[in-house]
Design a protein around this motif. Structure first.
Motif, short mmCIF file in Angstrom:
data_model
loop_
_atom_site.label_atom_id
_atom_site.label_comp_id
_atom_site.label_asym_id
_atom_site.label_seq_id
_atom_site.Cartn_x
_atom_site.Cartn_y
_atom_site.Cartn_z
N ALA A 200 0.84 -1.21 0.00
CA ALA A 200 0.00 0.00 0.00
C ALA A 200 0.87 1.25 0.00
O ALA A 200 0.58 2.23 -0.71
CB ALA A 200 -0.93 0.00 1.21
N LEU A 201 1.95 1.22 0.77
CA LEU A 201 2.83 2.38 0.86
C LEU A 201 3.48 2.73 -0.47
O LEU A 201 3.85 3.88 -0.70
CB LEU A 201 3.92 2.14 1.92
CG LEU A 201 3.51 2.33 3.38
CD1 LEU A 201 4.61 1.85 4.31
CD2 LEU A 201 3.19 3.79 3.65
N ASP A 202 3.62 1.75 -1.34
CA ASP A 202 4.25 2.03 -2.63
C ASP A 202 3.41 3.00 -3.46
O ASP A 202 3.92 3.60 -4.41
CB ASP A 202 4.48 0.74 -3.42
CG ASP A 202 5.55 0.93 -4.49
OD1 ASP A 202 6.74 1.03 -4.13
OD2 ASP A 202 5.19 1.04 -5.69
N TYR A 203 2.14 3.13 -3.11
CA TYR A 203 1.26 4.06 -3.82
C TYR A 203 0.79 5.19 -2.91
O TYR A 203 -0.19 5.86 -3.19
CB TYR A 203 0.05 3.30 -4.37
CG TYR A 203 0.40 2.36 -5.49
CD1 TYR A 203 0.52 2.81 -6.80
CD2 TYR A 203 0.65 1.02 -5.24
CE1 TYR A 203 0.85 1.95 -7.84
CE2 TYR A 203 0.99 0.14 -6.27
CZ TYR A 203 1.09 0.62 -7.56
OH TYR A 203 1.43 -0.24 -8.58
N SER A 204 1.52 5.40 -1.81
CA SER A 204 1.09 6.40 -0.83
C SER A 204 2.06 7.56 -0.77
O SER A 204 3.27 7.37 -0.74
CB SER A 204 0.98 5.74 0.55
OG SER A 204 0.85 6.72 1.55
N ALA A 205 1.52 8.76 -0.73
CA ALA A 205 2.37 9.95 -0.60
C ALA A 205 3.17 9.90 0.69
O ALA A 205 4.26 10.45 0.78
CB ALA A 205 1.51 11.21 -0.64
N HIS A 206 2.61 9.20 1.70
CA HIS A 206 3.31 9.09 2.99
C HIS A 206 4.65 8.38 2.83
O HIS A 206 5.56 8.56 3.63
CB HIS A 206 2.43 8.33 3.98
CG HIS A 206 3.06 8.09 5.31
ND1 HIS A 206 3.55 9.12 6.09
CD2 HIS A 206 3.30 6.95 6.00
CE1 HIS A 206 4.05 8.61 7.21
NE2 HIS A 206 3.92 7.31 7.17
N LYS A 207 4.75 7.58 1.76
CA LYS A 207 6.00 6.83 1.57
C LYS A 207 7.19 7.75 1.40
O LYS A 207 8.31 7.42 1.79
CB LYS A 207 5.88 5.90 0.35
CG LYS A 207 7.02 4.91 0.25
CD LYS A 207 6.74 3.85 -0.79
CE LYS A 207 7.83 2.79 -0.76
NZ LYS A 207 7.62 1.75 -1.76
#
Length: 311
Positions: A200-207
Motif C-alpha cells: 500500500a505504501l508504494d502508492y502512498s504519498a506518505h511513503k
C-alpha cells in the motif's frame, strides 16, 4: 540487539575487502531489524535466559539481507530506504555474490548452533523465500493474477521468514508444541500484514516521508493487492489502462497519477490496510496463550507499528 549487531559485524568480515564494504553498505543503511528482534522476543517470552538466540537472530538478519541484495538486482532498483542500493553503487555481479556470501554465513551460524530442528526451520524458510520470489517473477505483468496467488507470493517471500524467526525463538527456549506453533502463527500473520502495508505504501504519498520513492511497483509492473482491487473494481476502460501500464509496461507521463486516482476511487489502499489489520488481529490472537507481560506487550506493539506506519 547490541549483541546481535556485534555478531553481524563480526561475521560479515572477510579478507576480500569488497565483501565487508558492500555488506556494510546495506546493513548500515538502517532498517528496523524487526525479524531478529522477533527471535529474541519469542525466546524470552518462553522464558529463555541463555545466549543461543543471539547468533540465530543474526542468522535471520543475514538471510533477510541476502534476499534484499538479490531482490534489488532482480528489480533493477536504484534506491532502498532513501539510499543508493548496493547494486547501483557496486554493480549487479558484486551484489549477487555478496548476497551468496551472507547466505553462507547464515548457514554457518545455523550449523554452529548444533540443532537439526533449527537448521531445518531456517533452511526451509530460505527455500520458501526463493520460491516466493520466483512466484512473484511469474505473476509480474499479469493482471489476471488472483488475490489467492498474490497471498501465496507474500506468504512465501515475506511471511515465511517472520514465521521462522519467531519459531526458532520458541525452539531454543525448549517451549512446548502449542507455544511454538503460536509463535509461528504470530510471525506468519505479522509478515503478511507487513507486506500488505508495504504494498500500500508504494502508492502512498506518505511513503516519501519514509525515504522511499513512490510507484516503484507500478514502474516494474508488479501485481500487488492495491492493483488487484482497483483492476477488479474498475470499468473496462480502467482495465485497458492497467494492462497497458503493467503488462506492456507502456507508461506515459501522468500514468502513475491516474493509477493513484483509480485506487482512491475504488478504496484500494484503504482496503489493503484493512486486510493488514485483519492479519494483525490474527497475529495478536496467536499470542493469547502467553501470559501478559512486557515482552508480550512489545510483540503486540510490533503489530501496531507494522500497520500504523501506513499513516
Amino acid at each position: 540487539m547490541e549483541k546481535v549487531n556485534a555478531v553481524i559485524l563480526d561475521k560479515m568480515q572477510s579478507d576480500v575487502a569488497l565483501i565487508p564494504q558492500l555488506a556494510s553498505h546495506i546493513i548500515a543503511a538502517g532498517g528496523k531489524r524487526l525479524r531478529p528482534m522477533l527471535t529474541l522476543a519469542a525466546a524470552q517470552l518462553c522464558g529463555y535466559r541463555e545466549e543461543r538466540h543471539v547468533a540465530l537472530a543474526a542468522c535471520v538478519e543475514f538471510i533477510h539481507t541476502a534476499t534484499l541484495l538479490h531482490d534489488d538486482v532482480v528489480d533493477e532498483s536504484d534506491l532502498r530506504r532513501g539510499n543508493a542500493t548496493a547494486n547501483a553503487v557496486f554493480g549487479n555481479q558484486a551484489s549477487v555474490l555478496v548476497g551468496d556470501f551472507l547466505f553462507s554465513r547464515a548457514f554457518e551460524l545455523m550449523v554452529a548452533d548444533g540443532s537439526l530442528e533449527v537448521l531445518g526451520i531456517l533452511s526451509r524458510a530460505s527455500a520458501v523465500i526463493a520460491e516466493g520470489e520466483v512466484m512473484q517473477l511469474i505473476t509480474t505483468n499479469d493482471t489476471e493474477t488472483t488475490e489467492d496467488a498474490y497471498l501465496d507470493v507474500i506468504s512465501s517471500k515475506t511471511a515465511a521468514l517472520f514465521a521462522a524467526a519467531a519459531r526458532v525463538g520458541g525452539v531454543v527456549a525448549d517451549a512446548g508444541r502449542p507455544e511454538v506453533e503460536a509463535l509461528d502463527s504470530y510471525g506468519r500473520n505479522l509478515g503478511v500484514a507487513f507486506q500488505l502495508v508495504d504494498d500500500a505504501l508504494d502508492y502512498s504519498a506518505h511513503k516519501a516521508t519514509l525515504g522511499k520513492s513512490i510507484g516503484d511497483d507500478f514502474k516494474e509492473g508488479k501485481i500487488t493487492l492495491p492493483v488487484l482491487l482497483a483492476f477488479r473494481r474498475g470499468a473496462e476502460e480502467d482495465r485497458v489502462f492497467w494492462r497497458r501500464c503493467l503488462e506492456k509496461l507502456e507508461q506515459d507521463d501522468g500514468d502513475l497519477e491516474h493509477a493513484l486516482d483509480l485506487m482512491a476511487r475504488h478504496n484500494a489502499l484503504t482496503d489493503t490496510i484493512e486486510r493488514a489489520r485483519h492479519y494483525g488481529a490474527r497475529a495478536r490472537d496467536a499470542l493469547g496463550i502467553f501470559s501478559d507481560g512486557a515482552l508480550k506487550s512489545a510483540m503486540i506493539d510490533a503489530i501496531d507499528f507494522t500497520i500504523e506506519r501506513a499513516y
